[in-house]
Structure formats: C-alpha cells, structure tokens
Design a protein around this motif. Structure first.
Motif, short mmCIF file in Angstrom:
data_model
loop_
_atom_site.label_atom_id
_atom_site.label_comp_id
_atom_site.label_asym_id
_atom_site.label_seq_id
_atom_site.Cartn_x
_atom_site.Cartn_y
_atom_site.Cartn_z
N ALA A 305 69.78 1.22 31.46
CA ALA A 305 70.06 0.87 30.06
C ALA A 305 71.27 -0.05 29.94
CB ALA A 305 70.30 2.16 29.25
N GLN A 306 72.24 0.09 30.86
CA GLN A 306 73.47 -0.70 30.77
C GLN A 306 73.21 -2.19 30.94
OE1 GLN A 306 76.10 0.93 29.87
NE2 GLN A 306 77.60 -0.73 29.86
N LYS A 307 72.16 -2.53 31.63
CA LYS A 307 71.85 -3.94 31.85
C LYS A 307 71.36 -4.63 30.57
CE LYS A 307 71.10 -3.38 36.79
NZ LYS A 307 70.25 -3.61 37.97
N GLU A 308 71.10 -3.83 29.54
CA GLU A 308 70.68 -4.40 28.26
C GLU A 308 71.83 -4.46 27.25
OE1 GLU A 308 67.72 -5.58 27.68
OE2 GLU A 308 66.78 -4.94 29.56
N VAL A 309 72.96 -3.84 27.58
CA VAL A 309 74.06 -3.72 26.61
C VAL A 309 74.59 -5.09 26.17
CG1 VAL A 309 76.47 -2.96 26.34
CG2 VAL A 309 74.76 -1.39 27.26
N LEU A 310 74.80 -5.99 27.13
CA LEU A 310 75.34 -7.30 26.78
C LEU A 310 74.35 -8.08 25.92
CD1 LEU A 310 78.08 -8.51 27.47
CD2 LEU A 310 76.99 -9.82 29.29
N VAL A 311 73.07 -7.98 26.25
CA VAL A 311 72.04 -8.64 25.44
C VAL A 311 72.05 -8.09 24.02
CG1 VAL A 311 69.56 -9.05 25.17
CG2 VAL A 311 70.61 -9.16 27.44
N ASN A 312 72.18 -6.78 23.88
CA ASN A 312 72.22 -6.16 22.55
C ASN A 312 73.40 -6.69 21.73
OD1 ASN A 312 69.97 -4.67 23.22
ND2 ASN A 312 71.13 -2.86 23.82
N LYS A 313 74.55 -6.90 22.39
CA LYS A 313 75.71 -7.45 21.69
C LYS A 313 75.43 -8.88 21.22
CE LYS A 313 79.23 -4.69 24.11
NZ LYS A 313 80.00 -4.15 22.96
N ILE A 314 74.75 -9.65 22.07
CA ILE A 314 74.41 -11.03 21.70
C ILE A 314 73.46 -11.04 20.50
CG2 ILE A 314 73.18 -13.10 22.49
CD1 ILE A 314 74.20 -12.40 25.35
#
Length: 467
Positions: A305-314
């Motif tokens: 799930a952590q690999k999606e965190v930055l994308v979610n912020k974008i």
C-alpha cells in the motif's frame, strides 16, 4: 584455497571478487554467456561501488576467472559456493530450481571431497535437498559412500547491503555458518575456518550453528528489517492524519538504545532483491507448516500500500485526470548506489502517473538503462503510455516542461539542489518527496509547495506565501 562460485549475479560476483582479493584462486561460472563475455572483457553486469576496481586487480593478478564451463568449475574448487537466484514462485515460496541444478552438476562432475556452500538465500531444509541431489548423482556414477568423493553441505547466508556490499563482505559484522556435526562436517568446518580466517584477525566474527538455524537466520534478519520499515511507514500515514512529524518521532524513538535509528526512515516502500521475496518466502514457509506469521503478513500488506501513498498525494493535489501534466521523476533504482530495479517503488509510481494520462521525464544517476528495460516490460501492453515516458540524462533535464517534481530515490546528488533554479524550472513550484529529503519549513519559506511522507504540509497561497 581453490574456490568455485556458481552464479555471477549480485551475491556471487561480490563473493568471488572479495575472496580473490584476499588471495584465493576463484573460478566463477554462469550459464549466461552474455554475463561471462561482459566480465571477460573487463565489464561488470551490475553497479556496485568498488566492485569493478577489485575485479580489475584480481583479474590482473590471475586470481579470478569467468567461464560457462560447468565441469571445469566443479573440478576446480574444493569449496563450491552456490550463489544463484531464488526468485519467488507463484505462491511466494522460493524457487529452488537453480540451486538444485547447481547441486546436480556438483554431484555429476565431483572429482574429490567438496564443501558445498549454500550462499543463496534459501528456506529451511534446502541443505538437505541439496545433499539428496548430490547423493543421487554420485550414486548414478557408482560413487555413493566414497570417502574420496565425500561432501558436506554448509549454510553460509550473505548479509550484504546493495550499494555497500564490498565493504560489508570485507568488514563483516558477523559470519554465519551452519554445519553438520558428522565427520564430513568437521572437515568442512576446518576448511571454512581457514577460508574466513583473514576476516577474524582482530576478533572472532564467525557464528557456528546447525544448518537449519543458519538458513532461518537470513530470513529472520531481512524480515526484521522489513518490519521496521513498514512499521514507520504505517505510522507516517497516521502522522499525516493527526498533524505529527514522523521525522521528530523517528528521532524521539531512535534515541532509545533498545530501538536505535537503523531502518526507521519513512518513505514510499521498500523494494530490491531481498526484502520482498524473503518476507514472502518466510510467510509461505509458515503456511506450509500450518502456522501464520501475522506480523509479516501485515508488513507485506503495508509495504504494498505504501507504494501508492505518493501517487495519492499527487492526485489529491492535482486531480485524478493528469492528462496534459508533466512530472519530473528523480530516482528510479530501489535505493541509492545500485541500478537494481527489482520491486522498485518507482515502477508503481511511474505506471500510475502514466495510467492517469501524465507525461513522465525520469532520471537516475546509474539505473537508466535497467529502468528502461524493466519499464518497457511492465508497459508492454500499454504502447500509448510508453510514448509519454522519457528517460533523460540529468536532473536538470528532467525538470524541463515539468509541472511538478517527484522524488523516489534518495541519491546524494538530490539532497542539496539549486532550489532557485528548481523553482524557476517547474511550471508549478511543487515537490512530492517520497524520501523526506528536505525540511517542510525551509521549502515553504522558498515558496515551494512541498509534500513529504508523514511530515506537516505548509499551505501556500496563490502568491507562494504561507496561507
């Protein structure tokens, strides 16, 4: 001593070079002629600081050779290191086909007593499987039970950090050796003791134990480190919600000597050749034995799930539809000082941006060639997305026409950029930092809209001032 290394991948090549460096006669064998050609022509198929220089010295001294000749490799070495890949199978368990193939060749061509060393990361019980395969081959040759063609299978797991592997091998904090207590095991122990004597000059670093425990130790070590990373990443997401600063939290808990600072950095997930597959393999080993490793199951889930965190912020900042947007991506390798793209967070992030219609301009100091190869495979069925992915030769070039900067790998050259130039180069002064390289307060003072992992976001108004 005469040493054979089976496999010229990351572990095998570093092991062979370092053992040759201290004076051993090393024969490295691989079934991939491309790798052997590269090595025989003075190249190195992987990026590892200090390795190319060491290979140049040992090759010039005639202490290391590279070949695809399996029979010659078996006949050469009194100690046979098996350092081949153990990729995850479909169920997450370690695929041992290459390990057992190496064992089969040793039994097929053995010309005397052999110490067979499992250097590859393998599950508990692999040494027994290797032993059975060698026994079968010796029996087929009518040599079963022969003292002259005896052998002992040893577990000697590696504890090398990519980017610091040469130094880790030459200055180990521990050398783990799992060995049987029979007559062949005693002979093998003496040979291993002699081999590693140069690393124990100042104080004894070798830990002897039974084979099963040595095999387990490697998995347990990587699982613990992966757990620390996922623990901090999970906390960083809560810190975002409650307004805490995960960096302050890290300093607060890391100062406790029972905890320490190592592997407590929040980020956009771990990758590489070890942690993902070793966690999966240990979880699968537990399942096969009717047990659940609930903590490690959660570690894997959190990391995914952590690999999606930055994308979610974008997406929250710039919207779900990113068509017409261009992102500069700094860093593609899973960590600095390597070109390893296995399970790299950048792969997920780049794919997610492209899937939303964005254009990506990507830069990495050493991993560009490997990144281009693996992302071409990842995106093979998405030709339109590949057209919007551009690999560039400098961090400044990545910023050209970019709306925002995304930092994925913490290379040193990214830690202190020219922020004035960076700000002027971007269409929007926005940074999404997956490695927490900068201080939020300093970024806001420069008028840069800065989004990190588990760190407070300082809102700016339309004029780039704190709102």
């Amino acid at each position: 001593m005469k040493i054979t290394i089976v496999g010229t991948g990351y572990v095998g090549l570093v092991t062979g070079a370092c053992l040759a460096e201290i004076g051993n006669d090393v024969f490295c064998v691989d079934v991939d002629p491309r790798k052997i050609d590269i090595l025989n022509n003075g190249g190195v198929p992987i990026h590892e600081p200090g390795l190319q220089e060491m290979l140049r010295r040992t090759r010039a001294a005639g202490r290391i050779q590279f070949s695809t000749d399996v029979q010659a490799s078996v006949e050469h070495g009194e100690i046979q290191f098996i350092a081949v890949g153990t990729p995850p199978d479909e169920d997450g368990s370690a695929d041992l086909q290459y390990v057992l193939a190496a064992a089969r060749n040793i039994g097929r061509y053995s010309n005397g007593f052999k110490v067979i060393v499992d250097k590859s990361t393998v599950p508990v019980g692999t040494a027994l499987q290797v032993s059975n395969v060698v026994e079968t081959e010796l029996k087929a040759r009518g040599l079963e039970g022969s003292d002259e063609h005896g052998f002992s299978v040893v577990s000697n797991p590696e504890f090398l950090k990519e980017g610091a592997a040469v130094d880790d091998f030459m200055r180990p904090d521990r050398i783990v050796i799992g060995i049987d207590d029979d007559e062949n095991g005693k002979l093998a122990r003496e040979k291993m003791k002699r081999l590693y004597a140069p690393f124990n000059r100042n104080h004894e670093r070798t830990l002897y134990m039974d084979v099963h425990s040595a095999e387990f130790t490697k998995y347990a070590a990587n699982a613990m480190l992966a757990t620390r990373i996922s623990f901090m990443n999970d906390l960083s997401n809560l810190a975002d919600m409650v307004g805490a600063d995960i960096e302050a939290v890290r300093r607060g808990i890391g100062s406790d000597p029972r905890i320490g600072y190592h592997f407590l950095y929040a980020g956009c997930g771990y990758g590489g050749s070890c942690f993902p597959k070793d966690v999966q393999a240990l979880v699968q080993t537990a399942r096969e034995n009717g047990h659940r490793l609930r903590i490690l199951e959660a570690v894997e889930e959190v990391n995914d799930a952590q690999k999606e965190v930055l994308v979610n912020k974008i997406v929250r900042r710039m919207g779900e539809d990113l068509r017409g947007r261009t992102f500069a991506v700094w860093g593609l390798a899973f960590k600095p000082n390597t070109d390893d793209m296995r399970e790299a967070s950048s792969r997920r992030i780049v794919e997610a941006l492209l899937a939303r219609g964005a254009t990506v301009r990507a830069y990495d100091p050493v991993a560009l060639q490997e990144a281009e190869r693996v992302l071409a495979l990842d995106l093979a069925e998405r030709p339109d997305d590949i057209k919007r992915l551009h690999f560039v030769r400098s961090q400044q070039e990545a910023l050209t026409d970019a709306d925002a900067l995304v930092i994925v790998t913490e290379w040193k050259e990214f830690k202190s950029p020219d922020f004035a130039h960076l700000k002027s180069a971007l269409k929007m002064p926005v940074i999404f930092d997956g490695r927490n390289l900068y201080e939020p307060e300093a970024m806001s003072e420069m008028g840069i809209d800065y989004y990190a992992i588990g760190r407070p976001h300082v809102a700016l108004d339309s004029n780039g001032k704190r709102s």
